[in-house]
Scaffold this motif. Structure first.
Motif, PDB file in Angstrom:
ATOM      1  N   GLY A 206     -12.944  39.494   6.244  1.00 38.99           N
ATOM      2  CA  GLY A 206     -13.319  38.270   6.938  1.00 38.99           C
ATOM      3  C   GLY A 206     -13.319  37.010   6.104  1.00 38.99           C
ATOM      4  N   GLU A 207     -12.647  37.003   4.937  1.00 40.78           N
ATOM      5  CA  GLU A 207     -12.604  35.814   4.089  1.00 40.78           C
ATOM      6  C   GLU A 207     -11.362  34.959   4.331  1.00 40.78           C
ATOM      7  OE1 GLU A 207     -13.325  36.315  -0.010  1.00 40.78           O
ATOM      8  OE2 GLU A 207     -15.155  37.492   0.248  1.00 40.78           O
ATOM      9  N   ARG A 208     -10.522  35.388   5.243  1.00 40.32           N
ATOM     10  CA  ARG A 208      -9.354  34.602   5.639  1.00 40.32           C
ATOM     11  C   ARG A 208      -9.302  34.511   7.158  1.00 40.32           C
ATOM     12  NH1 ARG A 208      -4.549  33.270   2.824  1.00 40.32           N
ATOM     13  NH2 ARG A 208      -4.617  33.744   0.604  1.00 40.32           N
ATOM     14  N   ASP A 209      -8.824  33.390   7.655  1.00 40.20           N
ATOM     15  CA  ASP A 209      -8.663  33.207   9.093  1.00 40.20           C
ATOM     16  C   ASP A 209      -7.246  33.560   9.487  1.00 40.20           C
ATOM     17  OD1 ASP A 209     -11.269  32.278   9.318  1.00 40.20           O
ATOM     18  OD2 ASP A 209     -10.669  30.209   8.877  1.00 40.20           O
ATOM     19  N   SER A 210      -7.120  34.260  10.592  1.00 32.78           N
ATOM     20  CA  SER A 210      -5.793  34.591  11.109  1.00 32.78           C
ATOM     21  C   SER A 210      -5.322  33.480  12.041  1.00 32.78           C
ATOM     22  CB  SER A 210      -5.829  35.918  11.875  1.00 32.78           C
ATOM     23  OG  SER A 210      -6.738  35.829  12.958  1.00 32.78           O
ATOM     24  N   GLY A 211      -4.022  33.378  12.187  1.00 31.57           N
ATOM     25  CA  GLY A 211      -3.458  32.338  13.036  1.00 31.57           C
ATOM     26  C   GLY A 211      -2.020  32.070  12.667  1.00 31.57           C
ATOM     27  N   GLN A 216       1.022  32.712   5.054  1.00 34.15           N
ATOM     28  CA  GLN A 216       2.439  32.845   4.731  1.00 34.15           C
ATOM     29  C   GLN A 216       2.631  33.428   3.332  1.00 34.15           C
ATOM     30  OE1 GLN A 216       5.069  32.100   6.804  1.00 34.15           O
ATOM     31  NE2 GLN A 216       3.523  31.788   8.391  1.00 34.15           N
ATOM     32  N   ILE A 217       3.690  34.206   3.189  1.00 31.60           N
ATOM     33  CA  ILE A 217       4.082  34.732   1.885  1.00 31.60           C
ATOM     34  C   ILE A 217       4.968  33.685   1.215  1.00 31.60           C
ATOM     35  CG2 ILE A 217       5.247  36.590   0.646  1.00 31.60           C
ATOM     36  CD1 ILE A 217       2.717  37.464   2.084  1.00 31.60           C
ATOM     37  N   GLY A 218       4.642  33.301  -0.020  1.00 23.53           N
ATOM     38  CA  GLY A 218       5.393  32.247  -0.700  1.00 23.53           C
ATOM     39  C   GLY A 218       5.816  32.634  -2.096  1.00 23.53           C
ATOM     40  N   ASN A 219       6.382  31.676  -2.813  1.00 23.41           N
ATOM     41  CA  ASN A 219       6.816  31.853  -4.196  1.00 23.41           C
ATOM     42  C   ASN A 219       6.170  30.796  -5.078  1.00 23.41           C
ATOM     43  OD1 ASN A 219       8.650  34.043  -3.768  1.00 23.41           O
ATOM     44  ND2 ASN A 219      10.131  32.593  -2.910  1.00 23.41           N
ATOM     45  N   LEU A 220       6.128  31.069  -6.352  1.00 26.49           N
ATOM     46  CA  LEU A 220       5.652  30.067  -7.297  1.00 26.49           C
ATOM     47  C   LEU A 220       6.669  28.926  -7.356  1.00 26.49           C
ATOM     48  CD1 LEU A 220       4.257  32.186 -10.285  1.00 26.49           C
ATOM     49  CD2 LEU A 220       2.999  31.127  -8.411  1.00 26.49           C
TER      50      LEU A 220
END
Length: 549
Positions: A206-211, A216-220
């Motif tokens: 429960g420490e992240r909100d879904s939506g 999103q999966i990202g890159n450095l």
């Protein structure tokens, strides 16, 4: 599609005409470009304008110069239009001046109408004696030069990165981290897997909100050499993917087959997992988040110079408040981050020896005053040095026109002085007197009836309400002040567009086309020369036979 062209031209055109030859396509584009330039020229009319100029190299390493026109159109809207891009043989100030003048003269734009110059800080541009701005000032003494605000901000942050040792070391380590993680598809895949696992775990507790778009999966992000906003993106991406990045380094340090690479990875990971690195990571994130706001504001096309100066002042105030009041909250944020990522936080009350000197202080004192305060103080000092507009009388007098805070800065004497001293060629003595009388009515009319906060909005409201025909002299002065440039961001956008058009593949195709044409031309020359030589030999032989007879 234009119906008339479709019915008259295309229907009657030969069906074998495809117009796909490179020369034909270039000619069509050339006609379209001239039409666009003609429309921009008509939009400028006989109004005053500013030139924004910058240079960059294209794919074949040729120097290109973009020319942007900044002016107030007939609707009272501040406008910046891309006008031309020229290939220049060299970047000396005289050559650039000649090229720009040729473009303006070709389209019947008079140099005498220039009321502003916007360039970067290169010596060939800003030189007080032989720079481009000085050469134009000789032809038009009211074409005032303003160094690009966005470039000044970038130079401020670059100076901080070079001259503050802890910041320079931090960005060096950050570059190494990004290079290692983005060096192979295997590392990137491992980073994505670690992110996915972390997001799933955070959602489960429960420490992240879904939506939509929330996880999103990202890159450095890699920091660019010339775009300081990319440094902010790099710092921000590492904070968001810190745990996943650590997982990648753990895998590399355990399973890397090369001993030298394994030692290098472990060294970088050891530094990344230190309290000092995390402290500076968050410090730069705070500072650059504050400066990134003004960076985005300065790059707007319709930004006036008075509003830009205001936002610079606000940025300085925010940084000063963060320095004086933000230490405790910031330190607690760093501690929470370290606790969440299992990073050891040193005892801040322990003694800390500074370098080779015998001076000792506590660890907290070191991070508070030698790192936190020192970094902010240096950036504030650079901002005060590079944005010191209080000494520029033109801009200080222009603030009298600023409508913010219900025209709090209004000063009729300064407005008249501005017109009289800096634009004497645009206002006669009689018009200065007319301006004084207009300001009396303006004070009772506009200042009470129009609710605007920027000079751009004021100019537009004056035009829309028809007051521009009443306050003619004041409107002219507002147009002149709005013409002063803020940044050369529009020229940068032109170069970005050029990179999409002038790609490496297109350049190679053109080079191959030219090479083929050259080969064909050489073959034609050889054939022609061969025929001529054969004809000469035949003529010589026939002449010799006649002589023998």
């Amino acid at each position: 599609m234009n119906i008339e062209i479709d019915e008259v031209v295309l229907e009657n055109a030969p069906k074998n005409a495809q117009y796909i030859a490179p020369e034909i396509q270039k000619e069509i584009l050339h006609i379209m470009a001239n039409r666009v330039r003609q429309m921009v020229r008509e939009e400028v009319g006989d109004k005053y304008f500013c030139i924004l100029v910058d240079e960059a190299r294209d794919i074949p390493k040729r120097e290109q110069m973009a020319i942007i026109l900044r002016f107030v159109n007939n609707h009272g809207i501040l406008t910046e239009r891309f006008f031309a891009i020229k290939s220049v043989s060299d970047t000396t100030s005289m050559n650039l001046k000649n090229e720009i003048s040729n473009v303006l003269v070709h389209h019947d734009l008079h140099v005498k109408k220039i009321r502003g110059q916007g360039y970067d800080d290169a010596s060939n541009m800003r030189g007080a004696w032989n720079g481009l701005q000085a050469l134009f000032l000789k032809d038009c003494p009211y074409a005032y030069y303003v160094h690009c605000f966005a470039h000044r901000l970038q130079l401020t942050l670059v100076s901080a990165a070079k001259d503050v040792s802890v910041i320079w070391e931090f960005f060096s380590h950050l570059d190494n981290i990004v290079n290692i993680v983005t060096s192979s598809t295997k590392c990137i895949a491992e980073l994505h897997t670690a992110q996915r696992n972390e997001i799933e775990y955070m959602l489960s507790i429960g420490e992240r909100d879904s939506g939509s778009g929330a996880n999103q999966i990202g890159n450095l992000q890699r920091a660019g050499a010339t775009r300081w906003s990319s440094h902010y993106d790099s710092v921000k991406s590492l904070i968001g993917m810190y745990t996943a990045t650590c997982k990648v380094f753990e895998v590399l340090s355990d399973y890397s087959p090369n001993g030298r690479v394994k030692a290098e990875v472990r060294g970088i990971y050891r530094n990344m997992a230190s309290f000092e690195f995390v402290f500076i990571l968050h410090l730069m994130h705070k500072i650059m988040r504050t400066t990134d706001t003004i960076c985005q504001i300065l790059q707007r096309k319709s930004q006036d110079i008075l509003t830009a100066i205001t936002f610079v002042t606000i940025t300085k105030t925010c940084l000063q408040e963060f320095r004086e009041c933000g230490w405790n909250e910031f330190l607690q944020e760093v501690k929470v981050f370290c606790s969440r990522n299992e990073i050891d936080v040193p005892d801040l009350d322990c003694l800390y020896k500074i370098g080779r000197s015998c001076r000792q202080t506590t660890i907290e004192h070191h991070y508070h005053f030698d790192v936190f305060n020192a970094a902010i103080d240096f950036i504030l000092m650079e901002l005060n040095t590079r944005f010191n507009e209080s000494s520029v009388e033109l801009l200080s007098l222009s603030t009298a026109l600023d409508p913010k805070n219900s025209f709090d800065s209004f000063n009729s004497d300064d407005i008249c002085k501005l017109a009289k001293k800096f634009y004497p060629g645009d206002f006669t003595d009689q018009e200065i007197v007319a301006l004084e009388y207009e300001l009396i009515h303006y004070k009772l009319d506009v200042m009470q009836n129009l609710k605007v906060s920027t000079l751009v909005e004021l100019c537009q409201q004056l035009t829309e309400s028809g007051r521009s025909s009443v306050y003619v002299m004041l409107t002219r002065l507002i147009h002149l002040v709005l013409t002063l440039p803020v940044s050369t961001a529009t020229t940068e956008r032109a170069f970005s567009a050029m990179k999409h058009v002038k790609t490496a593949l297109r350049n190679k195709m053109e080079d191959d086309f030219l090479a083929d044409c050259s080969k064909m031309l050489n073959q034609v020359i050889v054939i022609v020369e061969g025929k001529l030589l054969h004809a000469d030999i035949s003529l010589s032989a026939s002449a010799g036979s006649r002589r023998s007879c």
